[in-house]
Design an enzyme around this catalytic site. Structure first.
Site, PDB file in Angstrom:
ATOM      1  N   ARG A  31     -53.081 -15.696 -46.765  1.00 27.61           N
ATOM      2  CA  ARG A  31     -52.806 -14.850 -45.607  1.00 27.61           C
ATOM      3  C   ARG A  31     -51.471 -14.114 -45.682  1.00 27.61           C
ATOM      4  O   ARG A  31     -51.434 -12.904 -45.711  1.00 27.61           O
ATOM      5  CB  ARG A  31     -52.865 -15.668 -44.315  1.00 27.61           C
ATOM      6  CG  ARG A  31     -52.716 -14.758 -43.084  1.00 27.61           C
ATOM      7  CD  ARG A  31     -52.749 -15.510 -41.776  1.00 27.61           C
ATOM      8  NE  ARG A  31     -54.047 -16.109 -41.546  1.00 27.61           N
ATOM      9  CZ  ARG A  31     -54.326 -16.855 -40.485  1.00 27.61           C
ATOM     10  NH1 ARG A  31     -53.391 -17.092 -39.574  1.00 27.61           N
ATOM     11  NH2 ARG A  31     -55.521 -17.363 -40.316  1.00 27.61           N
ATOM     12  N   HIS A  77     -63.380 -10.130 -44.110  1.00 28.50           N
ATOM     13  CA  HIS A  77     -62.209 -10.703 -43.423  1.00 28.50           C
ATOM     14  C   HIS A  77     -62.558 -11.036 -41.966  1.00 28.50           C
ATOM     15  O   HIS A  77     -62.332 -10.223 -41.070  1.00 28.50           O
ATOM     16  CB  HIS A  77     -61.056  -9.681 -43.472  1.00 28.50           C
ATOM     17  CG  HIS A  77     -59.702 -10.261 -43.197  1.00 28.50           C
ATOM     18  ND1 HIS A  77     -59.037 -11.048 -44.098  1.00 28.50           N
ATOM     19  CD2 HIS A  77     -58.883 -10.160 -42.117  1.00 28.50           C
ATOM     20  CE1 HIS A  77     -57.859 -11.403 -43.601  1.00 28.50           C
ATOM     21  NE2 HIS A  77     -57.755 -10.879 -42.393  1.00 28.50           N
ATOM     22  N   TYR A 121     -59.642   6.615 -32.583  1.00 28.95           N
ATOM     23  CA  TYR A 121     -59.116   7.991 -32.602  1.00 28.95           C
ATOM     24  C   TYR A 121     -58.624   8.430 -33.973  1.00 28.95           C
ATOM     25  O   TYR A 121     -58.456   9.618 -34.206  1.00 28.95           O
ATOM     26  CB  TYR A 121     -57.950   8.124 -31.611  1.00 28.95           C
ATOM     27  CG  TYR A 121     -58.321   7.844 -30.179  1.00 28.95           C
ATOM     28  CD1 TYR A 121     -59.280   8.614 -29.520  1.00 28.95           C
ATOM     29  CD2 TYR A 121     -57.714   6.807 -29.476  1.00 28.95           C
ATOM     30  CE1 TYR A 121     -59.619   8.353 -28.208  1.00 28.95           C
ATOM     31  CE2 TYR A 121     -58.044   6.537 -28.159  1.00 28.95           C
ATOM     32  CZ  TYR A 121     -59.002   7.311 -27.532  1.00 28.95           C
ATOM     33  OH  TYR A 121     -59.341   7.059 -26.233  1.00 28.95           O
TER      34      TYR A 121
END
Length: 809
Positions: A31, A77, A121
């Site tokens: 991680r 993931h 967006y």
């Protein structure tokens, strides 16, 4: 039949240790820390791979970021979408990474710490350089493992055509480990890799001829080559990073500081706000205005200075007190062979070179196999074309494709792949020119096989391939260094006086601890009247001081508060000041005894302290100059419950008068008190009877012994005046003389003794808060044996607790 349940009785610490150990291992390996080979954390690797698999590459159009995030979460993931999107955005921020790996359309955040637009967006695609990290991944170059739900496979590491860990750096915090690797210049890193390959025993010093040091995307200046060297040798080191600032002249006597680059990872908006706060808090008086003029042409922060301000001094102050200069701590930890390891620069380069060799060997093996398979097929096609009529006859006589292949194999000794290629051959390819083309292809394949075999067999050729690819990549992508490196860490010295606007002010301190400075304009407008304070409070001291001076406030607990005048709150004469505890924390029962103004600490003068238990101490004032003054500093070492009664500034030649609660007065020369350090306790000044205490300590010049008077106030409200000459001069540590007649019943106890000239007003305050004004011009001068006249009725008003002088209005 029910499944049998088994309970295991284990100590809680064993269970917690085991579980947390597993969790820590996962956090460390999968991680928070980057892999030394491709410089990526798992989430970053998965994002790049998912974009490649989706065809979202630099040579195609942009795609919605949300689509990529969905792919990453669904396939590789299984974590929160925000963590994936944030990792994706960071790889696109040119102020965070030296070479962006993701190109993004839309708002992807800013240097001011603004958040990016939501992923619905924004649009993204792989950058051209990121494609180099993924290049040849389809050629069995790296190991693949099943994804979390076994529906597909994902790479353990990327082929990484360039040393991404050094180029883009990394930062992360895991369980027990953290990493901070700064970004570097791509061209310099590649040169260092090539040097390391050619000279495996080269030193860090030699590598630094090519790799000068970190190269931050935000530019700036790095100071401390020795620390860079230390970091490259050990993996740890601390450098100083400062912004790029220049002083520009606007007109005669007026200048401005222009900042065009700021240190790495510094939030621009916070930096501008901090500089603005310094202006408003008047920590630096030379700043007139702070403006952020950053636009699409580049970063620009303008600090306009006041007329004749010291620009160099202000800039140095900003370096020292804001994020215009910050430390950067190397901590080069990465995952190496599945373990977290603190790595030196040679170790980092060696790990990358080892990976790259493995990738090129795997690629060459893959390509060799493909070339050999194709060569075998081409040879079969050439042979078939040379006996074309027989081949056609055999195929026409066959029942189906499988039968045709079997017949070709048995008749002409073709292999299965060759027979497959022959029966799949299209008619238009049975021309003479095709034989020529096949022979040319055969020659090409032989050449390729020879080349690939030599790479696999010869270590030098392998290195040559890696180096030529790196050189090509450098030629395509390398750019100029942005961060300047300076050899030494500059020590910043700030002359505060040059930064403070010189201004005369009135500084006031009240008994309750309210402090302020007031402009002469405000003081004059009020005509010195209507001073702002609480009704129960009184003015302890008032001085006309300059903003470049220092006010020292001494407390009853033996501490002193160091207060530069320019840092005192600027408050109108009619308004209440600010309590000192808001600036410097003091105990609730700690009170200010005396305030002393100082222009310089270099004078050959002393502070003289008098304590309740009769101790006297003399120390040079230079010992009280402080660099750090955010908390109370020790002025005198007090024993038990002793308290400071008085503090004076002296030249060492005066007389000291100590007076006690029981009415004793001791007059002796100041020379009897030795000079000691600031933390000493001093010497015994007066011998006290049991239960007695010093109420006053006065210092005056020897020449004034015969023309100065003392006003003595007792707790019963009596006041008398005597000449100082009445008191016998003796040595310290004696009991002294009685200052008034001792009464057997209801004796007087001294409330205050004040040095007067006989024209002032004396204010008496009782325990009930009643105040009485005594005009000293009406009080007769008597001898030591008088008890004075009563001005307060103790039975009605209570005992006198305090007394002070006021001049005639």
């Amino acid at each position: 039949m029910e499944a049998q349940q088994r309970y295991v009785d284990l100590p809680l610490e064993d269970v917690l240790g085991d579980r947390f150990g597993r969790y820590s291992k996962y956090i460390i390996q999968d991680r928070a820390l980057p892999d030394v080979r491709d410089g990526l954390k798992p989430v970053q690797r998965r994002i790049l791979y998912a974009m490649l698999m989706d065809g979202n590459t630099h040579d195609k159009g942009f795609r919605k970021a949300a689509k990529t995030v969905g792919n990453v979460i669904g396939n590789f993931h299984p974590h929160g979408d925000s963590s994936v999107y944030e990792a994706m955005v960071r790889m696109s921020q040119e102020w965070k990474v030296r070479n962006v790996l993701v190109e993004m359309h839309g708002n992807n955040g800013s240097l001011d710490g603004d958040p990016p637009a939501a992923m619905r967006y924004t649009e993204a695609r792989l950058s051209k350089l990121a494609s180099e990290l993924l290049k040849d991944i389809e050629k069995n170059t790296v190991e693949f493992v099943p994804n979390f739900d076994d529906t597909t496979k994902e790479p353990v590491v990327l082929p990484a055509m360039f040393p991404n860990l050094l180029v883009n750096g990394s930062t992360g915090i895991s369980a027990g480990y953290a990493t901070d690797i700064p970004p570097h210049n791509l061209g310099e890193v590649i040169d260092a890799v090539i040097m390391r390959m050619n000279h495996p025993d080269c030193t860090v010093e030699e590598l630094m001829e090519e790799l000068k040091g970190p190269d931050f995307p935000t530019g700036g200046i790095i100071q401390g080559i020795d620390e860079i060297k230390k970091a490259y040798k050990t993996g740890k080191g601390k450098i100083v990073v400062r912004g790029k600032a220049e002083i520009e002249k606007i007109r005669v006597g007026k200048e401005q500081i222009v900042i065009t680059e700021i240190p790495y990872e510094v939030n621009k908006a916070n930096l501008v706000k901090k500089i603005d706060d310094l202006k408003y808090e008047r920590k630096v008086d030379g700043i007139a205005e702070v403006r952020d003029e950053t636009d699409r042409t580049g970063l620009r922060i303008v600090i306009e200075l006041k007329k004749d301000a010291d620009a160099e001094g202000v800039l140095n102050y900003l370096y020292k007190n804001t994020d215009l200069q910050v430390p950067y701590n190397f901590n080069m930890v990465a995952i190496h062979h599945r373990h977290p390891k603190l790595l030196s620069l040679p170790e980092l380069l060696d790990a990358y070179i080892e990976h790259r060799k493995e990738v090129v060997i795997n690629r060459s093996t893959f390509e060799l196999q493909k070339a050999q398979e194709r060569e075998h097929v081409v040879k079969g096609l050439i042979k078939a074309l040379s006996i074309l009529d027989e081949v056609i006859a055999v195929i026409r006589a066959s029942k189906d494709k499988r039968d045709a292949k079997d017949n070709l194999i048995s008749e002409f000794a073709f292999t299965e792949p060759q027979a497959e290629a022959i029966v799949s051959l299209q008619l238009y390819r049975l021309t003479n020119t095709d034989i020529t083309a096949l022979k040319a292809e055969e020659e090409e394949l032989e050449k390729k096989i020879k080349g690939l075999t030599s790479i696999l067999e010869d270590e030098k050729k392998l290195s040559k391939v890696i180096q030529s690819e790196l050189k090509q990549l450098k030629k395509t992508f390398a750019d100029e260094r942005r961060t300047k490196i300076e050899a030494e860490i500059e020590s910043i010295t700030i002359n505060m006086e040059s930064l403070i606007a010189s201004e005369d002010t009135i500084v006031t301190v009240t008994k309750d601890g309210y402090v302020k400075r007031t402009s002469l304009r405000s003081y004059t407008a009020s005509n010195g009247k209507d001073f702002g304070m609480k009704d129960s409070d009184r003015l302890l001291c008032q001085y006309e001081m300059n903003t470049t001076d220092v006010l020292l406030l001494f407390t009853n607990k033996g501490n002193y508060l160091y207060c530069p005048v320019h840092e005192l709150p600027d408050i109108r004469w009619k308004d209440i000041g600010q309590h000192i505890s808001r600036t410097i924390p003091i105990d609730q029962d700690e009170r200010i005894v005396q305030g002393i103004p100082l222009k310089s600490f270099d004078d050959e003068k002393f502070f003289l302290f008098v304590t309740k238990k009769g101790m006297v101490k003399k120390t040079e004032i230079r010992q009280y100059k402080a660099q750090r003054y955010s908390k109370p500093l020790v002025a005198i070492n007090l024993k038990d419950d002793d308290e400071v009664v008085a503090v004076h500034i002296t030249d060492g030649t005066g007389l000291i008068l100590l007076s006690t609660r029981f009415g004793y007065g001791l007059l002796f020369h100041e020379e009897e008190v030795n000079i000691v350090g600031s933390r000493a306790a001093g010497v015994k000044g007066i011998q006290l009877k049991e239960g007695d205490a010093v109420v006053s300590g006065l210092v005056f010049a020897e020449k004034h012994v015969n023309d100065q008077k003392l006003a003595i106030v007792t707790h019963r409200g009596a006041v008398k005046m005597i000449n100082i000459g009445e008191i016998e001069r003796t040595q310290r540590a004696r009991r002294g003389s009685m200052l008034y007649r001792e009464l057997k019943t209801n004796p007087h106890r001294t409330a205050a003794i004040l040095l007067v000239n006989g024209n002032e007003n004396l204010v008496l305050e009782t325990e009930k808060g009643i105040r009485e004004i005594v005009h000293l011009s009406n009080v007769k001068v008597t001898d030591r044996y008088s008890n004075g006249s009563f001005y307060i009725d103790k039975e009605e008003a209570g005992e006198v607790t305090d007394s002070w002088l006021e001049t005639e209005a």
